[in-house]
Design an enzyme around this catalytic site. Structure first.
Site, PDB file in Angstrom:
ATOM      1  CG  HIS A  53      34.360  31.005  46.028  1.00 17.44           C
ATOM      2  ND1 HIS A  53      31.927  31.040  46.797  1.00 17.44           N
ATOM      3  CD2 HIS A  53      34.081  29.591  46.145  1.00 17.44           C
ATOM      4  CE1 HIS A  53      31.996  30.239  46.695  1.00 17.44           C
ATOM      5  NE2 HIS A  53      33.285  29.211  46.785  1.00 17.44           N
ATOM      6  CD  GLU A  55      34.249  36.410  44.841  1.00 18.03           C
ATOM      7  OE1 GLU A  55      34.665  35.184  44.911  1.00 18.03           O
ATOM      8  OE2 GLU A  55      33.393  36.888  43.950  1.00 18.03           O
ATOM      9  CB  CYS A  83      28.536  32.829  46.162  1.00 19.02           C
ATOM     10  SG  CYS A  83      29.613  32.922  46.989  1.00 19.02           S
ATOM     11  CB  CYS A  86      32.391  36.296  48.288  1.00 17.64           C
ATOM     12  SG  CYS A  86      33.036  34.745  47.829  1.00 17.64           S
TER      13      CYS A  86
END
Ligand SMILES: [Zn+2]
Length: 164
Positions: A53, A55, A83, A86
């Protein structure tokens, strides 16, 4: 302290998804002492990595740059509210503060009609509930096995660390 230039960079990274195959429009930067030390964009489809992701990629990049797994004192700027994966990565690394642009309902609304073949969907609510529950209350079945053997390795390693 919030600086708009860093949020613009996170959003600019997310916009790379418009012309980079296998990426999704989620970007993030990690900032230490007023300087970007890590950048990331969601590359899960390109790298066959469901944990890629914006992040997590920015955190990996920052840790590599700084040669540490300890990001205490760093801040993260992300183009979308993160999410649970992360959030967990931020907590593990010790990120001090998070700034986000789009919130979850805004990103949901923007992506809602996209078929699953175009992106790897995440059920953010399910993820949050599943991760916050004790083992026995989670939806995903789990079974313990060979714990004594695993503990033996843990003890051996701990002893080695103390003696080495
Ligand atoms: Zn995430």
């Amino acid at each position: 302290m919030y600086q708009e230039t860093f949020m613009r960079q996170a959003i600019a990274l997310s916009a790379k998804a418009l012309d980079t195959k296998g990426t999704e429009p989620f970007g993030a930067v990690v900032v230490q002492n007023g300087k970007i030390v890590g950048e990331g964009i969601n590359r899960s489809l390109a790298t066959f990595d469901p944990t890629s992701h914006g992040e997590t990629e920015a955190i990996r990049d920052a840790c590599k740059t700084l040669q540490t797994v300890d990001l205490r004192g760093c801040e993260i700027y992300t183009s979308c509210e993160p999410c649970a994966l992360c959030v967990a990565a931020m907590a593990i690394a010790g990120i001090t503060k998070m700034y986000y642009a789009a919130n979850l309902s805004q990103s949901d609304a923007a992506l809602q009609n996209l078929p699953e073949t175009n992106r790897f969907p995440i059920d953010v609510d399910h993820l949050r509930h599943e991760c916050g529950r004790p083992l026995s209350a989670r939806k995903m079945p789990a079974q313990q096995a060979l714990s004594a053997e695993a503990v033996e390795v843990l003890r051996a390693w701990a002893a080695q660390q103390q003696n080495g």
